[in-house]
Design a protein around this motif. Structure first.
Motif, PDB file in Angstrom:
ATOM      1  N   LYS A  95      40.832  16.458  24.973  1.00  0.00           N
ATOM      2  CA  LYS A  95      40.265  15.615  23.923  1.00  0.00           C
ATOM      3  C   LYS A  95      40.511  14.239  24.492  1.00  0.00           C
ATOM      4  O   LYS A  95      39.729  13.257  24.448  1.00  0.00           O
ATOM      5  N   GLU A  99      37.544  11.521  25.376  1.00  0.00           N
ATOM      6  CA  GLU A  99      37.490  10.152  24.624  1.00  0.00           C
ATOM      7  C   GLU A  99      37.257   9.142  25.338  1.00  0.00           C
ATOM      8  O   GLU A  99      36.547   8.050  25.383  1.00  0.00           O
ATOM      9  N   LYS A 124      36.200  27.314  22.611  1.00  0.00           N
ATOM     10  CA  LYS A 124      37.102  26.105  22.656  1.00  0.00           C
ATOM     11  C   LYS A 124      36.359  24.860  22.986  1.00  0.00           C
ATOM     12  O   LYS A 124      36.657  23.853  22.612  1.00  0.00           O
ATOM     13  N   TYR A 127      33.964  23.659  20.592  1.00  0.00           N
ATOM     14  CA  TYR A 127      34.810  22.705  19.357  1.00  0.00           C
ATOM     15  C   TYR A 127      35.008  21.351  19.752  1.00  0.00           C
ATOM     16  O   TYR A 127      34.984  20.482  19.013  1.00  0.00           O
ATOM     17  N   ILE A 128      35.632  21.229  21.100  1.00  0.00           N
ATOM     18  CA  ILE A 128      36.232  20.003  21.395  1.00  0.00           C
ATOM     19  C   ILE A 128      34.923  19.031  21.517  1.00  0.00           C
ATOM     20  O   ILE A 128      35.017  17.909  20.941  1.00  0.00           O
ATOM     21  N   TYR A 129      33.876  19.342  22.061  1.00  0.00           N
ATOM     22  CA  TYR A 129      32.746  18.565  22.143  1.00  0.00           C
ATOM     23  C   TYR A 129      32.071  18.263  20.867  1.00  0.00           C
ATOM     24  O   TYR A 129      31.771  17.040  20.442  1.00  0.00           O
ATOM     25  N   GLU A 130      31.778  19.151  19.915  1.00  0.00           N
ATOM     26  CA  GLU A 130      31.639  18.762  18.612  1.00  0.00           C
ATOM     27  C   GLU A 130      32.692  17.953  17.740  1.00  0.00           C
ATOM     28  O   GLU A 130      32.361  16.922  16.852  1.00  0.00           O
ATOM     29  N   SER A 131      33.979  18.089  18.005  1.00  0.00           N
ATOM     30  CA  SER A 131      34.720  17.161  17.357  1.00  0.00           C
ATOM     31  C   SER A 131      34.641  15.681  18.033  1.00  0.00           C
ATOM     32  O   SER A 131      34.994  14.802  17.277  1.00  0.00           O
ATOM     33  N   GLN A 132      34.042  15.598  19.172  1.00  0.00           N
ATOM     34  CA  GLN A 132      33.883  14.104  19.892  1.00  0.00           C
ATOM     35  C   GLN A 132      32.190  13.774  19.266  1.00  0.00           C
ATOM     36  O   GLN A 132      32.048  12.718  19.697  1.00  0.00           O
ATOM     37  N   LYS A 135      26.269  16.930  19.722  1.00  0.00           N
ATOM     38  CA  LYS A 135      25.206  17.900  18.991  1.00  0.00           C
ATOM     39  C   LYS A 135      24.513  18.867  19.970  1.00  0.00           C
ATOM     40  O   LYS A 135      24.183  18.443  21.082  1.00  0.00           O
TER      41      LYS A 135
END
Length: 165
Positions: A95, A99, A124, A127-132, A135
């Protein structure tokens, strides 16, 4: 934690990562690269404006690598790739690196769009990419071959106007 430019003395660690099948399958690449080949590629791309490679470091330990590749200054887009050593997985390094590299691409290189390819089974990472803010833009059916079978990949992207630094 910090990101710093890849240096030639980092190549043995990168070589180790590049020859680990469980890691390279996520990059859709064959885990076969000699240190000599890696040194050649380092020298060849040293002044290449279409790539930026960063070492992810914590307390002088190399944790992984994050790269901006296929940098296109006309269309203002690039691909992002990341490898975190398995022993550092789940500790926030991916993450952090993601970032910082995204920030660099948008705020320093003035990219309009950052994209990546990810195995649809790598929940996993998705999830990290979507949290950043990334899309899913598409499903690439049977996009890569690993472990004797073809696998699907998502094309994911983030536009600068969607990015919050």
């Amino acid at each position: 934690m910090k990101l710093r430019a890849l240096e030639i003395n980092d190549l043995p660690v990168v070589h180790e990562l590049n020859n680990e099948h469980s890691i390279m399958s996520y990059w859709f690449e064959e885990p076969y690269e000699s240190l000599t080949e890696l040194q050649y590629l380092f020298d060849k791309h040293l002044l290449d404006e279409s790539e930026r490679r960063f070492i992810v470091e914590d307390d002088k330990n190399i944790v992984g690598i994050v790269e901006l590749v296929e940098i296109n200054y006309i269309h203002r887009n690039c691909e992002i790739q990341i490898i975190i050593k398995p022993e550092f997985s789940g500790k926030g390094y991916a993450k952090f690196a993601f970032e910082r590299a995204t920030n660099y691409a948008f705020d320093v290189l003035n990219m309009h769009k950052i994209y990546l390819y990810v195995d649809t089974d790598n929940e996993k990472a998705v999830y990290i990419y979507e949290s950043q803010g990334f899309k899913k833009e598409g499903l690439l059916r049977e996009q890569f071959y690993t472990n004797g079978k073809y696998k699907n990949a998502y094309l994911m992207a983030l536009l600068k106007k969607e990015y919050i630094s």
